[in-house]
Enzyme design. Structure first.
Site, PDB file in Angstrom:
ATOM      1  CE  LYS A  86      -2.081   2.798   3.032  1.00 59.50           C
ATOM      2  NZ  LYS A  86      -2.173   3.985   2.197  1.00 59.50           N
ATOM      3  CD  GLU A  93      12.347   3.987   8.887  1.00 57.54           C
ATOM      4  OE1 GLU A  93      12.384   4.747   9.891  1.00 57.54           O
ATOM      5  OE2 GLU A  93      12.244   4.392   7.728  1.00 57.54           O
ATOM      6  CB  CYS A 117      12.065   8.675   9.399  1.00 59.80           C
ATOM      7  SG  CYS A 117      12.999   7.812   8.167  1.00 59.80           S
ATOM      8  CD  GLU A 134       9.089  12.074  13.028  1.00 64.11           C
ATOM      9  OE1 GLU A 134       8.056  11.411  13.252  1.00 64.11           O
ATOM     10  OE2 GLU A 134      10.026  11.658  12.336  1.00 64.11           O
TER      11      GLU A 134
END
Ligand code: NDP
Length: 500
Positions: free
Chosen positions: A191, A265, A299, A399
């Site tokens: 996906k 991840e 990331c 973040e």
């Protein structure tokens, strides 16, 4: 000028969409989902639609998983590593023939500067090439068991794996997932993110005459619909996900419902420790690259610069000089160093964090705004720097996933390491020093899966990539990732006494 950006993008959109229809890809062909719902992907530089893609739902995920199992049982399970290596290489060749097209698609869909998009498309080829090579090393162990017994291990694929990728590195992360999964002998249902699905769909189309039907399936749709259906599907034997920590937790829960192993991840709040002996210009550039590359939508972004008091002013000057080399511009133009953020949500979220930073008592010393003039149609945020940041401020803990740097000070080695490790995340960390011994010691003391010394990047397919703590489980890339897509079987073989 505004019109020229708009015109250039509209022309480019026409170019990349005229001969291609973007639809889900199931069982080796374009697939029309049962429901009549589309997802529209936008060009973030000019906020114009690129394509409307028919969206899958849970029934379509069922169809994709069934096609993937058919392919596995029919022929993929029986392929040799050499055959799979050869098909992976053929795919790389086909993708290479479409390098310009894939680069422009990635640039338009994500807003990445064209040079960065090109580098990542090439990184994707390199990743597949690496797994084509690694494929033929799959082996097992012989176990010393004494006379009368022959014991050994076999490495076997899981069957069908479910893979979910984000919008920030679409084609590169596609190859981080598909490279090892296919090399190991699995089939995949993948996906892509609804905000940037185009290169994943195109890459699947370009595999049409190479892999048997059903080996590669791409199911665009929303996370709540397709993502949930995929992770909770009893026919999916292994799940691999890249994205936010929040969704990572849900993915784990979905996979837990049928005890499928997961690789996650997730995000981070990565520190870069600048020691007193660091080379300011080298390290200033590394820290700027680490937070402004890809507009900070990375990331492993170095979003916390933690700087020794003795070098603070010198570092800050060098860092700001490097930050100035990142200027917002048209992503399609060679030489542009910073594009817009990829999604409207991300644009709102980053601006909210900048407001929070201003209210929190920290000091906004650079950027913080959005460019006006010809770029004001896009989701641009300028490179931004906050100083006088405390570790407990939200801009230092959460973040942001945008071009926002926070700068803090430290006075001793212990304090620096403690500050760097004071986060629930642990994806990457950076060290600025000319002292080799100090670099090795800090690399050992930092709680992170990846450590860079005096640099940001590169990312090599040979090196495992993944986080400690809440930044994830398992690794993408390297031999480690191939191993995650294999399960180990121990075989005990009783050797009869010779009868002659
Ligand atoms: P998400 O984690 O929401 O998205 C990543 C992928 O997961 C997308 O394909 C998304 O689908 C899918 N997804 C969403 N919900 C589910 C679900 N319930 N089950 C399974 N899959 C799901 O990230 P966002 O795009 O919302 O970004 C938000 C934040 O995530 C960023 O600010 C950043 O902190 C972090 N992030 C980290 C990334 C990384 O590389 N580690 C990459 C991207 C984001 P869809 O979007 O189509 O709904």
């Amino acid at each position: 000028m505004e019109n020229s950006i708009l015109t250039a993008h509209e022309d480019a959109i026409t170019d990349v969409t005229t001969d291609t229809t973007f639809t889900p890809w199931i069982d080796g062909e374009q697939y029309l989902p049962n429901q009549d719902v589309t997802i529209e992907t936008l060009d973030p530089a000019v906020t114009r639609p690129i394509a409307a893609i028919p969206a899958c739902d849970g029934d379509d995920v069922d169809a994709a998983v069934e096609a993937a199992w058919d392919a596995y049982d029919r022929e993929w399970e029986a392929t040799s590593p050499a055959e799979r290596a050869s098909m992976l290489r053929e795919w790389v060749d086909e993708l290479r023939d479409h390098e310009d097209e894939l680069t422009r698609l990635e640039c338009l869909d994500t807003g990445k500067p064209i040079e960065q998009a090109r580098g990542e498309v090439q990184g994707a080829f390199d990743t597949l090439d690496y797994y084509a090579s690694l494929c033929r090393t799959i082996g097992g162990d012989q176990i010393a068991a004494g006379n009368g017994l022959h014991a050994y291990t076999r490495k076997e694929p899981f069957g069908v794996v479910g893979q979910i990728i984000p919008w920030n590195f679409p084609i590169w992360s596609l190859t981080w997932k598909l490279g090892p999964a296919l090399a190991a002998g699995n089939t995949s249902v993948l996906k892509p993110a609804q905000d940037a699905p185009l290169t994943a769909i195109r890459a699947a189309q370009l595999s049409a005459d190479i892999f048997p039907d059903g080996v590669v399936n791409v199911v665009p749709g929303t996370g709540s619909d397709v993502g949930n259906a995929l992770t909770g599907h009893g026919g999916v034997q292994k799940v691999s996900f890249t994205g936010s920590r929040r969704v990572g937790e849900r993915v784990m829960q979905g996979a837990a419902s049928h005890i499928a192993p997961v690789t996650l991840e997730l995000g981070s709040k990565s520190p870069f420790l600048v020691f007193p002996d660091a080379n300011p210009s080298k390290v200033g550039q590394a820290v700027a690259d680490g937070i402004y590359y890809s507009s900070g939508e990375i990331c492993d972004a170095f979003s916390r610069a933690i700087v020794h008091t003795d070098i603070y002013e010198e570092f800050l000057d060098a860092f700001l000089e490097a930050a100035e080399s990142y200027t917002c511009g048209d992503p399609l133009e060679e030489g542009t160093t910073m594009g817009p953020l990829t999604t409207a949500d991300q644009y709102e979220s980053v601006r909210k964090y900048i407001s929070l930073g201003k209210q929190s008592g920290s000091n906004l010393i650079y950027g913080g705004g959005t460019p006006d003039g010809p770029l004001d149609r896009g989701w641009y945020v300028e490179p931004t720097v906050f100083t006088d940041v405390d570790s407990d401020m939200r801009i230092a803990r959460e973040e942001i996933f945008g071009p926002v740097q926070t700068v803090q000070k430290f006075d001793s080695y212990e304090e620096g390491i403690e500050r760097a490790n004071d986060t629930r995340f642990g994806l990457s960390a950076g060290i600025g020093t000319e002292d080799t011994s100090l670099a090795h010691r800090a690399a050992a003391d930092l709680e992170a899966g990846i450590v860079y010394v005096n640099d940001y990047g590169p990312i090599l397919p040979e090196a495992p990539y993944g986080g400690f703590k809440e930044s994830g489980i398992g690794k993408d890339l390297g031999e480690a990732s191939l191993d995650h897509y294999l399960q180990t079987k121990s075989v005990y073989m009783n050797l009869e006494n010779p009868t002659c």
